[in-house]
Scaffold this active site. Structure first.
Site, PDB file in Angstrom:
ATOM      1  N   LYS A 211     -10.787  -1.949 -28.479  1.00  0.00           N
ATOM      2  CA  LYS A 211      -9.626  -2.809 -28.714  1.00  0.00           C
ATOM      3  C   LYS A 211      -9.677  -3.966 -27.718  1.00  0.00           C
ATOM      4  CE  LYS A 211      -6.657   1.261 -29.298  1.00  0.00           C
ATOM      5  NZ  LYS A 211      -7.282   2.070 -28.250  1.00  0.00           N
TER       6      LYS A 211
ATOM      7  N   MET B  37      -5.236  -5.728 -17.118  1.00  0.00           N
ATOM      8  CA  MET B  37      -5.069  -6.447 -18.389  1.00  0.00           C
ATOM      9  C   MET B  37      -4.044  -7.569 -18.264  1.00  0.00           C
ATOM     10  SD  MET B  37      -5.046  -3.056 -20.836  1.00  0.00           S
ATOM     11  CE  MET B  37      -3.827  -2.246 -19.776  1.00  0.00           C
TER      12      MET B  37
ATOM     13  N   ASP C  60     -15.000   2.789 -26.234  1.00  0.00           N
ATOM     14  CA  ASP C  60     -14.180   1.585 -26.321  1.00  0.00           C
ATOM     15  C   ASP C  60     -14.908   0.363 -25.780  1.00  0.00           C
ATOM     16  OD1 ASP C  60     -13.873   1.464 -23.530  1.00  0.00           O
ATOM     17  OD2 ASP C  60     -12.023   2.633 -23.572  1.00  0.00           O
TER      18      ASP C  60
ATOM     19  N   GLY D 181     -13.104   2.976 -17.191  1.00  0.00           N
ATOM     20  CA  GLY D 181     -12.202   3.337 -16.099  1.00  0.00           C
ATOM     21  C   GLY D 181     -11.825   4.797 -16.146  1.00  0.00           C
ATOM     22  N   ASP D 182     -10.528   5.069 -16.008  1.00  0.00           N
ATOM     23  CA  ASP D 182     -10.001   6.434 -16.044  1.00  0.00           C
ATOM     24  C   ASP D 182      -9.118   6.575 -17.281  1.00  0.00           C
ATOM     25  OD1 ASP D 182      -9.284   9.021 -14.165  1.00  0.00           O
ATOM     26  OD2 ASP D 182      -7.588   8.388 -15.396  1.00  0.00           O
TER      27      ASP D 182
END
Length: 484
Positions: free
Chosen positions: A272, A385, A250, A304-305
């Site tokens: 995205k 975000m 991503d 990240g996770d």
């Protein structure tokens, strides 16, 4: 990358060595070990170098260098302290298209000698592009201790069976799976213990028992790539990244992390960002299933996770329904990494006894946040975000009763060399961001722990610069020092 690593096949190839001192001796040993036919030009020759050349049926010319010695040579090494001569050799080789190395003078080299870990047929070359040869040698010393000499025997064993394995298995993936099983299982252990006949017997039995007709169903590895710093990857994540045939990654996966995936893996970008999905989530889910059903080991690499606002649960639901096996490897989530690298502890005995992880972007892109739950003191709020909804978040917190003086930090590109931190209060941060234009991806931390930023970031700053603005920017850091 300053140099492209290449391995020359010098067996029975003519190589010219200019210079008969100790440096020339070191280079001659390497060349002869690689099977080269060494021709030496020098006015005087070190006794050990003379013996070495003679034992290998090489030629020694006790003469001044002349360009005629370059005829037919595949490689040239100048190991002299005569600068005009070195420059002449370099220019002559360049004109003839012959690879040349002038020892300890990178500007006069079309190739350089790396530090070498020799476990032939496995050979590891380490280079600092001529900038820090001592550092390269130190790294070689570490690798020498980490890699058993028996890896040479393992490589020789694989070479003896290479054609048989190729004939047994029709696809590259099948052969790769077979060899990875060999290199990480009991056959390799027998080799490392010096039991070569037993290792060969086991390998033959494994080959005869193997079914090469079908690739079967592969597997999906859902791996957290962390916030960007490749050193924050887990050992398991790195191992699976090196095994995967296909990588779906991503937007938040850093280039440095992606570089650690297997070189020949198929890379598919499925990133995205707000209002633009390169590939919709249902299509990503389906692609994972399709690639695994084709027999591939598929790496789903997420920033990240994967289980912290990473939609990893949705992907696993699809895999489970399709009967595709999977593994999950947690990653260091941005809240942990960005706060640590910015010197903002998420909890602290004097400031915060709880942490809330909150998404700033919900499924329908409207605010459904329960701000009333966030007004309590002694807690840290972390918004993922949320940069594009910063004004809404600040307004919601203030309406819920959070004091205007509550500290807030925006951390952009945390844990990377581009990390920036903007510090303010709920009263000032929107105006500060309008001026500073901190870029996404960014994390928002709200709470009194932000007050520790100036004290702790001085010790834990991975970036060459951190931009800090706001009410703390003039405060002198309160640091405790100890002396031995």
């Amino acid at each position: 990358m300053d140099y492209l690593p290449l391995f020359f096949n010098l067996r029975q190839q003519p190589v010219l060595l200019i210079g008969g001192g100790e440096v020339g001796l070191r280079k001659a040993r390497l060349l002869i070990k690689a099977g080269a036919q060494v021709e030496l030009v020098a006015l005087s020759v070190h006794p050990d170098l003379k013996t070495l050349i003679q034992e290998q049926q090489g030629q020694i010319h006790y003469a001044e260098y002349a360009d005629t010695y370059l005829e037919g040579k595949k490689l040239v090494i100048a190991a002299t302290d005569d600068q005009p001569l070195n420059e002449r050799v370099y220019q002559a080789c360049q004109a003839r298209g012959i690879p040349v190395n002038v020892v300890d003078q990178p500007a006069l080299c079309s190739f350089i000698f790396p530090a070498i870990v020799d476990r032939s047929p496995l050979v590891i070359a380490i280079s600092s592009a001529g900038k820090a040869p001592v550092l390269a040698r130190l790294l070689r010393a570490k690798l020498e201790s980490w890699i058993p000499t028996r890896y040479s025997d393992l490589g020789q064993l694989a070479g003896r069976f290479r054609e048989a394995v190729k004939a047994r298995f029709g696809s590259i993936n099948q052969r790769r799976y077979f060899w990875e099983k060999v290199f990480s299982g009991p056959i390799a252990e027998r080799v490392f213990n010096g039991q070569m006949p037993e290792a060969e017997r086991l390998l033959q039995a494994e080959l005869e028992a193997a079914e090469g007709s079908s690739a079967g169903v592969g597997e999906v590895y859902l791996v957290g790539a962390g916030p960007g710093d490749p050193e924050l990857l887990t050992f398991k994540a790195l191992r699976l990244m090196q095994q995967a045939d296909v990588v779906l990654y991503d937007r938040l996966v850093s280039a440095e992390v992606l570089e650690l995936c297997r070189r020949d893996a198929e890379l598919i970008y499925v990133g995205k960002k707000r209002d633009h999905h390169h590939l919709p989530q249902p299509d990503i889910n389906q692609l994972l299933v399709e690639k695994a059903r084709a027999g591939h080991r598929v790496l789903r690499l997420k920033g990240g996770d994967p289980f912290v606002f990473g939609r990893g649960g949705e992907e696993l639901e699809e895999l489970k329904a399709a009967g595709v096996p999977f593994q999950v490897v947690p990653g260091i989530t941005s809240a942990n990494a960005c706060s640590a690298y910015a010197g903002i502890p998420l909890t602290h005995r004097h400031y915060a006894q709880s942490v809330k992880l909150i998404t700033g972007q919900l499924k329908n892109r409207t605010s459904e946040l329960n701000f009333a739950e966030m007004r309590a003191p002694n807690q840290t709020l972390v918004f993922y975000m949320g940069l594009h909804t910063l004004e809404l978040i600040v307004a919601g917190l203030r309406e819920a009763g959070k004091p205007a003086s509550t500290l807030i930090a925006l951390i952009s590109k945390g844990s990377t060399p581009e990390q920036k931190v903007l510090v303010g209060t709920l009263e000032t941060i929107v105006a500060q961001q309008a001026e500073a234009q901190i870029e996404a991806p960014a994390l928002i931390i709200v709470g009194e722990v932000v007050s520790l930023h100036h004290q702790l970031a001085w010790f834990n700053n991975p970036a060459p610069t951190i931009a800090v603005q706001g009410p703390l920017s003039q405060a002198a850091p309160k640091l405790h020092s100890t002396s031995a």
